[in-house]
Scaffold this active site. Structure first.
Site: not given
Ligand code: APR
Length: 241
Positions: A115, A144, A208
């Site tokens: 991303h 530019c 988690p």
């Molecule tokens: N360790 C591991 N996982 C964790 C922890 C932790 N300490 N704390 C939270 N999580 C998990 C949550 O349960 C959740 O499933 O991390 C995940 C975060 O999910 P999102 O906020 O949706 O993040 P992500 O999956 O990276 O989003 C994907 O969405 O908005 C777009 O481009 C943006 O790259 C991003 C994409």
């Protein structure tokens, strides 16, 4: 929780697939769930080309603040363990959805940024995108005069082909996939782990919470990133200080 027995020497091609949950251990908000960014900001006003065309300063205000917060964060133990494994086993690749650059700051050398990066900017000048870590950033190109744009794959943007192809290549060659901290709801990134599964890799989900793609994984570690990696590879964690 039984500790999975996954000695590193058993695997030739390891891929770490990471999301915002990994960086939440460094004080950065996730996108979804409690305290998630998209719970406070509508991406249609802050993180898509339409918003940028409508009000580039408002989009830059949002992204300058994210640059400030991400710049103030430090990589966590989980970032360091992955970087250490990559340094010691050069066939390890990190495929991340994160834009914060924390993998690289932890010493990772082969990071596929699906991303983009909040630390790069696009411009109509030849040679762009450029790395730029100024805070605040000069929002117009000094050469530019055009508006610079964060080199991030926003919602409604087409994916950048090169990172997508590299991610597919390494996942199809993997024999161990460790997914860390992703909700598995954003495509096409969310479908990439299926390639590792199809290749016969051992697939581990560290989160988690259960996710819509949890069924794909062979092993589920319902704990945080650092705790899980310390449990899996304590000797490596030890070497991370
Ligand atoms: N360790 C591991 N996982 C964790 C922890 C932790 N300490 N704390 C939270 N999580 C998990 C949550 O349960 C959740 O499933 O991390 C995940 C975060 O999910 P999102 O906020 O949706 O993040 P992500 O999956 O990276 O989003 C994907 O969405 O908005 C777009 O481009 C943006 O790259 C991003 C994409």
């Amino acid at each position: 929780m039984m500790t999975p027995d996954l000695p590193l020497e058993r695997f030739e091609h390891i891929v770490f697939f990471t999301g915002a949950g990994l960086s939440s251990e460094c004080g950065l908000p996730t996108y979804r769930g409690e305290g998630g960014i998209w719970g406070s900001y509508d991406y249609q006003d802050y993180a898509c080309q339409r918003a940028f065309d409508r009000d580039p300063d408002r989009v830059w205000d949002f992204h300058d603040e994210r640059r400030r917060v991400m710049g103030a964060a430090a990589p966590g133990l989980a970032h360091s363990v992955m970087a250490k494994i990559q340094q010691e086993r050069t066939t390890t690749v990190i495929v991340t959805q994160n834009i914060d650059g924390l993998h690289q700051r932890a010493g990772a050398v082969d990071v596929v940024e699906l991303h983009g990066s909040v630390w790069r900017v696009r411009c109509s000048c030849p040679g762009a995108p450029f790395e730029n870590k100024d805070l605040p950033i000069e929002r117009r190109c000094v050469a530019c005069g055009a508006w610079r744009r964060p080199d991030i794959v926003w919602f409604e943007d087409p994916m950048q082909q090169a990172p997508l192809e590299r991610a597919a290549e390494v996942l199809m060659a993997s024999d161990l996939l460790v997914s860390i901290g992703t909700s598995g709801v954003v495509y096409p990134a969310a479908q990439l782990p299926r390639m590792a599964k199809a290749a016969g890799a051992m697939c581990v989900e560290i989160n988690p919470q259960e996710t819509p793609v949890s069924g794909l994984y062979d092993i589920h570690m319902r704990t945080g990133a650092a705790e899980a990696l310390r449990t899996l590879w304590p000797a490596v964690a030890e070497r991370c200080g």
